[in-house]
Motif scaffolding. Structure first.
Motif, PDB file in Angstrom:
ATOM      1  N   LEU A  74      29.203  17.164  41.720  1.00 32.52           N
ATOM      2  CA  LEU A  74      28.627  18.030  40.695  1.00 32.52           C
ATOM      3  C   LEU A  74      29.291  19.403  40.721  1.00 32.52           C
ATOM      4  O   LEU A  74      29.549  19.967  41.788  1.00 32.52           O
ATOM      5  N   ASP A  75      29.538  19.944  39.554  1.00 32.29           N
ATOM      6  CA  ASP A  75      30.245  21.212  39.409  1.00 32.29           C
ATOM      7  C   ASP A  75      29.286  22.379  39.637  1.00 32.29           C
ATOM      8  O   ASP A  75      28.314  22.549  38.892  1.00 32.29           O
ATOM      9  N   LEU A  76      29.544  23.205  40.643  1.00 30.41           N
ATOM     10  CA  LEU A  76      28.676  24.340  40.929  1.00 30.41           C
ATOM     11  C   LEU A  76      28.692  25.370  39.812  1.00 30.41           C
ATOM     12  O   LEU A  76      27.719  26.119  39.635  1.00 30.41           O
ATOM     13  N   LEU A  77      29.776  25.428  39.046  1.00 34.56           N
ATOM     14  CA  LEU A  77      29.808  26.332  37.910  1.00 34.56           C
ATOM     15  C   LEU A  77      28.722  25.974  36.906  1.00 34.56           C
ATOM     16  O   LEU A  77      28.095  26.830  36.300  1.00 34.56           O
ATOM     17  N   VAL A  78      28.463  24.683  36.762  1.00 34.12           N
ATOM     18  CA  VAL A  78      27.441  24.204  35.841  1.00 34.12           C
ATOM     19  C   VAL A  78      26.044  24.587  36.325  1.00 34.12           C
ATOM     20  O   VAL A  78      25.173  24.956  35.543  1.00 34.12           O
ATOM     21  N   LEU A  79      25.852  24.529  37.613  1.00 30.82           N
ATOM     22  CA  LEU A  79      24.533  24.767  38.186  1.00 30.82           C
ATOM     23  C   LEU A  79      24.228  26.248  38.383  1.00 30.82           C
ATOM     24  O   LEU A  79      23.170  26.601  38.911  1.00 30.82           O
ATOM     25  N   ASN A  80      25.127  27.097  37.949  1.00 27.77           N
ATOM     26  CA  ASN A  80      24.944  28.540  38.097  1.00 27.77           C
ATOM     27  C   ASN A  80      25.408  29.248  36.835  1.00 27.77           C
ATOM     28  O   ASN A  80      26.573  29.116  36.438  1.00 27.77           O
ATOM     29  N   GLY A  81      24.499  29.980  36.193  1.00 24.11           N
ATOM     30  CA  GLY A  81      24.879  30.698  34.988  1.00 24.11           C
ATOM     31  C   GLY A  81      23.682  30.974  34.090  1.00 24.11           C
ATOM     32  O   GLY A  81      22.533  30.716  34.462  1.00 24.11           O
ATOM     33  N   PRO A  82      23.939  31.511  32.892  1.00 25.57           N
ATOM     34  CA  PRO A  82      22.846  31.849  31.965  1.00 25.57           C
ATOM     35  C   PRO A  82      22.021  30.615  31.613  1.00 25.57           C
ATOM     36  O   PRO A  82      22.570  29.528  31.394  1.00 25.57           O
ATOM     37  N   ALA A  83      20.710  30.775  31.554  1.00 22.97           N
ATOM     38  CA  ALA A  83      19.809  29.662  31.255  1.00 22.97           C
ATOM     39  C   ALA A  83      18.653  30.150  30.407  1.00 22.97           C
ATOM     40  O   ALA A  83      18.255  31.320  30.479  1.00 22.97           O
ATOM     41  N   LEU A  84      18.104  29.238  29.620  1.00 26.85           N
ATOM     42  CA  LEU A  84      16.963  29.536  28.764  1.00 26.85           C
ATOM     43  C   LEU A  84      15.753  28.764  29.260  1.00 26.85           C
ATOM     44  O   LEU A  84      15.802  27.539  29.385  1.00 26.85           O
ATOM     45  N   LEU A  85      14.670  29.477  29.553  1.00 31.26           N
ATOM     46  CA  LEU A  85      13.403  28.852  29.910  1.00 31.26           C
ATOM     47  C   LEU A  85      12.532  28.790  28.657  1.00 31.26           C
ATOM     48  O   LEU A  85      12.258  29.812  28.036  1.00 31.26           O
ATOM     49  N   VAL A  86      12.126  27.556  28.275  1.00 30.67           N
ATOM     50  CA  VAL A  86      11.334  27.370  27.061  1.00 30.67           C
ATOM     51  C   VAL A  86      10.013  26.690  27.407  1.00 30.67           C
ATOM     52  O   VAL A  86       9.913  25.937  28.380  1.00 30.67           O
ATOM     53  N   ASP A  87       8.999  26.967  26.599  1.00 37.69           N
ATOM     54  CA  ASP A  87       7.703  26.308  26.719  1.00 37.69           C
ATOM     55  C   ASP A  87       7.641  25.154  25.730  1.00 37.69           C
ATOM     56  O   ASP A  87       7.882  25.327  24.534  1.00 37.69           O
ATOM     57  N   VAL A  88       7.310  23.979  26.251  1.00 38.71           N
ATOM     58  CA  VAL A  88       7.214  22.769  25.440  1.00 38.71           C
ATOM     59  C   VAL A  88       5.779  22.628  24.933  1.00 38.71           C
ATOM     60  O   VAL A  88       4.836  22.944  25.660  1.00 38.71           O
ATOM     61  N   PRO A  89       5.567  22.164  23.672  1.00 36.01           N
ATOM     62  CA  PRO A  89       4.205  21.895  23.198  1.00 36.01           C
ATOM     63  C   PRO A  89       3.444  21.050  24.206  1.00 36.01           C
ATOM     64  O   PRO A  89       3.969  20.074  24.741  1.00 36.01           O
TER      65      PRO A  89
ATOM     66  N   SER B  12      19.552  34.228  34.620  1.00 31.55           N
ATOM     67  CA  SER B  12      20.681  33.613  35.300  1.00 31.55           C
ATOM     68  C   SER B  12      20.091  32.665  36.337  1.00 31.55           C
ATOM     69  O   SER B  12      19.304  33.082  37.189  1.00 31.55           O
ATOM     70  N   VAL B  13      20.427  31.376  36.226  1.00 28.58           N
ATOM     71  CA  VAL B  13      19.898  30.379  37.165  1.00 28.58           C
ATOM     72  C   VAL B  13      20.955  30.058  38.206  1.00 28.58           C
ATOM     73  O   VAL B  13      22.158  30.026  37.911  1.00 28.58           O
ATOM     74  N   HIS B  14      20.508  29.843  39.427  1.00 28.17           N
ATOM     75  CA  HIS B  14      21.423  29.513  40.518  1.00 28.17           C
ATOM     76  C   HIS B  14      20.798  28.394  41.342  1.00 28.17           C
ATOM     77  O   HIS B  14      19.743  28.585  41.955  1.00 28.17           O
ATOM     78  N   CYS B  15      21.436  27.223  41.344  1.00 24.14           N
ATOM     79  CA  CYS B  15      20.939  26.050  42.050  1.00 24.14           C
ATOM     80  C   CYS B  15      22.044  25.486  42.942  1.00 24.14           C
ATOM     81  O   CYS B  15      23.154  25.253  42.462  1.00 24.14           O
ATOM     82  N   LEU B  16      21.735  25.251  44.194  1.00 21.77           N
ATOM     83  CA  LEU B  16      22.738  24.768  45.143  1.00 21.77           C
ATOM     84  C   LEU B  16      22.236  23.519  45.857  1.00 21.77           C
ATOM     85  O   LEU B  16      21.334  23.590  46.700  1.00 21.77           O
ATOM     86  N   PRO B  17      22.831  22.354  45.556  1.00 19.70           N
ATOM     87  CA  PRO B  17      22.492  21.122  46.277  1.00 19.70           C
ATOM     88  C   PRO B  17      23.245  21.044  47.600  1.00 19.70           C
ATOM     89  O   PRO B  17      24.246  21.733  47.816  1.00 19.70           O
ATOM     90  N   LEU B  18      22.760  20.201  48.492  1.00 22.65           N
ATOM     91  CA  LEU B  18      23.483  19.906  49.719  1.00 22.65           C
ATOM     92  C   LEU B  18      24.704  19.047  49.399  1.00 22.65           C
ATOM     93  O   LEU B  18      24.690  18.271  48.444  1.00 22.65           O
ATOM     94  N   ARG B  19      25.734  19.162  50.190  1.00 26.14           N
ATOM     95  CA  ARG B  19      26.942  18.356  49.987  1.00 26.14           C
ATOM     96  C   ARG B  19      26.785  17.029  50.714  1.00 26.14           C
ATOM     97  O   ARG B  19      27.349  16.817  51.797  1.00 26.14           O
ATOM     98  N   LEU B  20      26.042  16.125  50.104  1.00 26.09           N
ATOM     99  CA  LEU B  20      25.735  14.832  50.711  1.00 26.09           C
ATOM    100  C   LEU B  20      26.679  13.774  50.153  1.00 26.09           C
ATOM    101  O   LEU B  20      26.469  13.265  49.052  1.00 26.09           O
ATOM    102  N   LEU B  21      27.703  13.451  50.893  1.00 26.35           N
ATOM    103  CA  LEU B  21      28.676  12.459  50.452  1.00 26.35           C
ATOM    104  C   LEU B  21      27.994  11.102  50.283  1.00 26.35           C
ATOM    105  O   LEU B  21      27.354  10.591  51.209  1.00 26.35           O
ATOM    106  N   GLY B  22      28.097  10.533  49.072  1.00 26.82           N
ATOM    107  CA  GLY B  22      27.533   9.227  48.802  1.00 26.82           C
ATOM    108  C   GLY B  22      26.091   9.225  48.343  1.00 26.82           C
ATOM    109  O   GLY B  22      25.546   8.165  48.043  1.00 26.82           O
ATOM    110  N   ALA B  23      25.454  10.389  48.255  1.00 28.37           N
ATOM    111  CA  ALA B  23      24.044  10.466  47.861  1.00 28.37           C
ATOM    112  C   ALA B  23      23.923  10.729  46.363  1.00 28.37           C
ATOM    113  O   ALA B  23      24.650  11.554  45.802  1.00 28.37           O
ATOM    114  N   GLU B  24      22.994  10.030  45.711  1.00 30.69           N
ATOM    115  CA  GLU B  24      22.766  10.173  44.268  1.00 30.69           C
ATOM    116  C   GLU B  24      21.748  11.266  43.935  1.00 30.69           C
ATOM    117  O   GLU B  24      21.432  11.500  42.781  1.00 30.69           O
ATOM    118  N   GLY B  25      21.227  11.944  44.952  1.00 27.62           N
ATOM    119  CA  GLY B  25      20.293  13.041  44.746  1.00 27.62           C
ATOM    120  C   GLY B  25      20.304  13.956  45.953  1.00 27.62           C
ATOM    121  O   GLY B  25      20.791  13.576  47.031  1.00 27.62           O
TER     122      GLY B  25
END
Length: 275
Positions: free
Chosen positions: A125-140, A253-266
């Protein structure tokens, strides 16, 4: 000057004579102690930092947090096999838990086996994608996220990262031990509309981030099909289990960092918002 040996012995004596912890501690009894030490302050567990500019939207891991399909919560996932109180030279913990527990990220291999075999894990997963401007919206609050709901949100063109706050937050589902299948999430047509009718789909050079406030972005009744819509193009990253209580809707600005788990789908993930 007091000898170092004396200071160390005194501190160890105080640690040994402390009372046992409560169930709310990060390390449940008997591994942690709550002490009244003259020179050691009580630790502060914060949700906001820098006078509210930084907001932690990660849920704290504890035995009674919800776990997929469980009525009894996560359970005891953390143990202390090496304890200084038992003679070890240091405290060393170990944990065992499903990678889709709490606030976490999904990789494409989560629901598409061919992608799992091809190696599309969380380490890709690209860390550039997981870090940057984000919009928080309220769903009906009276609906899963359908195509009609997506239309009604009027998400501006060009937005690449969206955090969806739903009825799940109002119901405080992530604070309840029992897994609740009635949580709000995307239905297949809502996922398809997002891919087909928004600029989120058209970002070619990177993926896009969708965040939601329970253990799955897809509604329970449509879980596999909806996940596959999101994952097919490998252009959307799902961040699930966000803590969006008392956070104002708007741009961050959202910043999310996953663990570097080789072979893990989450992977468990630490997420913050910065105003």
């Amino acid at each position: 000057m007091t000898p170092l040996y004396t200071l160390t012995t005194t501190l160890l004596t105080l640690l040994i004579t402390c009372s046992t912890s409560t169930a709310d501690d990060a390390y449940p009894s008997p591994y942690t102690t709550t002490c009244d030490l003259n020179n050691i302050p009580t630790p502060i567990r914060s949700e906001v930092y820098d006078n509210g500019r930084i907001i932690d939207i990660t849920h704290r891991y504890h035995p009674e947090m919800p776990s997929w399909g469980s009525d009894e919560g996560l359970g005891q996932f953390l143990r202390l096999p090496n304890s200084m109180k038992n003679g070890s030279r240091s405290n060393v913990s170990e944990m065992k838990l499903v990678t889709h527990t709490g606030t976490h990220v999904d990789a494409p291999g989560h629901m598409i086996d061919e992608y799992f075999d091809a190696g599309f894990d969380v380490d890709t997963l690209d860390l550039l994608v997981l870090n940057g401007p984000a919009l928080l919206v309220d769903v009906p609050r009276d609906s899963n996220i359908t195509a009609e709901v997506m239309k009604s949100l009027n998400i501006p063109k060009g937005v690449q990262r969206v955090l969806f706050r739903t009825l799940n937050t109002d119901r405080r589902l992530m604070w309840q031990k029992q897994f609740d299948t009635s949580y709000v999430g995307f239905l297949r047509d809502g996922a398809q509309w997002l891919k087909d009718n928004s600029d989120i789909k058209l970002v070619v050079v990177c993926c896009d981030v969708l965040g939601i406030d329970y253990l799955s972005a897809a509604a329970f009744v449509d879980s596999v099909a909806t996940h596959r819509v999101f994952f097919e193009s490998r252009d959307i990253i799902l961040v699930e289990g966000l803590k969006l209580d008392d956070v104002e809707a708007g741009i961050y600005s959202v910043h999310c960092l996953p663990l570097r788990l080789l072979g893990a789908e989450g992977s468990p993930i630490r997420c913050i918002l910065i105003k």
